[in-house]
Scaffold this motif. Sequence first.
Motif, PDB file in Angstrom:
ATOM      1  N   VAL A  90      59.042  21.596  29.580  1.00  0.00           N
ATOM      2  CA  VAL A  90      58.338  21.897  30.824  1.00  0.00           C
ATOM      3  C   VAL A  90      58.722  20.894  31.905  1.00  0.00           C
ATOM      4  CG1 VAL A  90      56.091  21.890  31.966  1.00  0.00           C
ATOM      5  CG2 VAL A  90      56.367  23.127  29.836  1.00  0.00           C
ATOM      6  N   GLN A  91      58.699  19.601  31.564  1.00  0.00           N
ATOM      7  CA  GLN A  91      59.021  18.577  32.548  1.00  0.00           C
ATOM      8  C   GLN A  91      60.506  18.599  32.915  1.00  0.00           C
ATOM      9  OE1 GLN A  91      56.498  17.409  33.885  1.00  0.00           O
ATOM     10  NE2 GLN A  91      55.003  17.929  32.293  1.00  0.00           N
ATOM     11  N   GLN A  92      61.344  18.925  31.957  1.00  0.00           N
ATOM     12  CA  GLN A  92      62.761  19.057  32.253  1.00  0.00           C
ATOM     13  C   GLN A  92      63.023  20.215  33.204  1.00  0.00           C
ATOM     14  OE1 GLN A  92      65.587  17.031  30.951  1.00  0.00           O
ATOM     15  NE2 GLN A  92      63.732  15.773  30.982  1.00  0.00           N
ATOM     16  N   GLU A  93      62.252  21.291  33.035  1.00  0.00           N
ATOM     17  CA  GLU A  93      62.415  22.441  33.931  1.00  0.00           C
ATOM     18  C   GLU A  93      61.903  22.113  35.335  1.00  0.00           C
ATOM     19  OE1 GLU A  93      63.412  26.388  35.154  1.00  0.00           O
ATOM     20  OE2 GLU A  93      64.135  24.974  33.646  1.00  0.00           O
ATOM     21  N   VAL A  94      60.814  21.365  35.433  1.00  0.00           N
ATOM     22  CA  VAL A  94      60.344  20.908  36.752  1.00  0.00           C
ATOM     23  C   VAL A  94      61.454  20.104  37.432  1.00  0.00           C
ATOM     24  CG1 VAL A  94      58.748  19.378  37.964  1.00  0.00           C
ATOM     25  CG2 VAL A  94      57.888  20.906  36.179  1.00  0.00           C
ATOM     26  N   ASN A  95      62.025  19.159  36.714  1.00  0.00           N
ATOM     27  CA  ASN A  95      63.081  18.333  37.290  1.00  0.00           C
ATOM     28  C   ASN A  95      64.290  19.159  37.704  1.00  0.00           C
ATOM     29  OD1 ASN A  95      61.464  16.128  36.807  1.00  0.00           O
ATOM     30  ND2 ASN A  95      62.719  15.287  35.159  1.00  0.00           N
ATOM     31  N   ARG A  96      64.627  20.121  36.874  1.00  0.00           N
ATOM     32  CA  ARG A  96      65.793  20.964  37.196  1.00  0.00           C
ATOM     33  C   ARG A  96      65.566  21.736  38.486  1.00  0.00           C
ATOM     34  NH1 ARG A  96      67.776  25.923  37.080  1.00  0.00           N
ATOM     35  NH2 ARG A  96      65.814  26.862  36.396  1.00  0.00           N
ATOM     36  N   ALA A 100      69.917  16.666  38.278  1.00  0.00           N
ATOM     37  CA  ALA A 100      68.592  16.289  37.785  1.00  0.00           C
ATOM     38  C   ALA A 100      68.580  14.892  37.199  1.00  0.00           C
ATOM     39  CB  ALA A 100      68.124  17.309  36.744  1.00  0.00           C
ATOM     40  N   GLU A 101      69.725  14.457  36.679  1.00  0.00           N
ATOM     41  CA  GLU A 101      69.797  13.138  36.068  1.00  0.00           C
ATOM     42  C   GLU A 101      69.568  12.013  37.083  1.00  0.00           C
ATOM     43  OE1 GLU A 101      72.200  15.459  35.852  1.00  0.00           O
ATOM     44  OE2 GLU A 101      71.617  16.217  33.862  1.00  0.00           O
ATOM     45  N   GLU A 102      69.712  12.304  38.367  1.00  0.00           N
ATOM     46  CA  GLU A 102      69.524  11.281  39.394  1.00  0.00           C
ATOM     47  C   GLU A 102      68.055  11.081  39.758  1.00  0.00           C
ATOM     48  OE1 GLU A 102      71.883  11.581  42.879  1.00  0.00           O
ATOM     49  OE2 GLU A 102      73.770  11.867  41.793  1.00  0.00           O
ATOM     50  N   LEU A 103      67.191  11.991  39.346  1.00  0.00           N
ATOM     51  CA  LEU A 103      65.781  11.869  39.693  1.00  0.00           C
ATOM     52  C   LEU A 103      65.144  10.705  38.931  1.00  0.00           C
ATOM     53  CD1 LEU A 103      64.688  15.626  39.670  1.00  0.00           C
ATOM     54  CD2 LEU A 103      65.089  14.173  41.676  1.00  0.00           C
ATOM     55  N   VAL A 104      64.305   9.971  39.615  1.00  0.00           N
ATOM     56  CA  VAL A 104      63.583   8.839  39.016  1.00  0.00           C
ATOM     57  C   VAL A 104      62.130   9.251  38.831  1.00  0.00           C
ATOM     58  CG1 VAL A 104      62.842   6.455  39.318  1.00  0.00           C
ATOM     59  CG2 VAL A 104      65.118   7.180  40.113  1.00  0.00           C
ATOM     60  N   ALA A 105      61.669   9.274  37.588  1.00  0.00           N
ATOM     61  CA  ALA A 105      60.305   9.707  37.264  1.00  0.00           C
ATOM     62  C   ALA A 105      59.526   8.549  36.656  1.00  0.00           C
ATOM     63  CB  ALA A 105      60.331  10.879  36.292  1.00  0.00           C
ATOM     64  N   GLU A 106      58.242   8.504  36.979  1.00  0.00           N
ATOM     65  CA  GLU A 106      57.316   7.557  36.371  1.00  0.00           C
ATOM     66  C   GLU A 106      55.993   8.277  36.112  1.00  0.00           C
ATOM     67  OE1 GLU A 106      58.046   4.702  35.277  1.00  0.00           O
ATOM     68  OE2 GLU A 106      59.885   4.118  36.362  1.00  0.00           O
ATOM     69  N   ARG A 107      55.155   7.657  35.331  1.00  0.00           N
ATOM     70  CA  ARG A 107      53.874   8.247  34.948  1.00  0.00           C
ATOM     71  C   ARG A 107      52.884   8.191  36.104  1.00  0.00           C
ATOM     72  NH1 ARG A 107      48.866   6.929  33.026  1.00  0.00           N
ATOM     73  NH2 ARG A 107      48.042   8.105  31.246  1.00  0.00           N
TER      74      ARG A 107
END
Length: 323
Positions: free
Chosen positions: A162-168, A178-185
Amino acid sequence: MSLPSGYRGSARPTAVPPLEVQLRRGASVESSHRVHVVVCDSRGRVLMRAGEPDHETFVRSALKPFQALPLLSSGASEAYSCGERGIAISCASHAGTPSHAREAFRLLWNAELESDHLQCPIPAGARSPLEHNCSGKHAGFLITAKKMGWPLDSYLRGDHPVQQEVNRRVAELLGLPAEELVAERDDCGAPTLRLQLAQIGLLYAHLGASTHAEMEQISRAMLAHPELVAGEGRFDTELMRRSHNQVISKGGAEGIQCLSRTGDGLGVAIKVVDGARRAKQAVALHVLRQLDWLTPSGLQELEEQLLLPNPGVHLVVEGELRS
């Protein structure tokens, strides 16, 4: 992280100072806040700005309309009869009222899931995670995972489908890998993204452009049910009500506020440097006046409600957006 290829600002644009929001007590300035603002079109061009378009910040809850995209693209929204109300609550930072909790519960019930599946916190003084302001977003994640046959217990992990699809989907809109996105909690446990302000503005330009069927469904649901997106007396709800179904408004913690007008393909992203809520609302109204997106009477009502916190005290925005 650099801006995507869709960004059309010059490499070294002429400096435009940030806006300043002043809390004035009588004629004296008691407090002040610096605010970065950007207006983008759906091609990534920065049309107007104050401060730094490349200022990096977490998008926080203003990401929610885009976190709802897999709910629609997976077919979960249709399979579990979400309707516009279900889509709206999945985008919400709601007030935790019984009506809000019921809408989040309805999403789960239609998918034969229980509120125990929610991993957002139980707010202080509450009895259920359904009362958390992000419960609709979490319910949307869960029913998407249920529809796709993905694990339910790990839906908040960054590597969950689900989170991978959001990022995509977000990366696709921004025109970057998508690999360039920086995610945190985020505080609710779900990932949020660190983006440049111009990138956030670009996302909201896409939301209002009506060129993507799923985003048009999301914007239509938010405008049809503004009371679910925030709550009675709250900024996003009251602004959307006064916009005659034209202006989408979604805030986030730490001074984030985003706006878009349906059909225009323009997005506004606001970041208050010190995170003050009162400053982001004052600037949002300032920008709406400059863009002529609300009627004078609607603006006046919101200004009287939000910019005059106490007798003898008022908020003033200094500065203008420039091209």
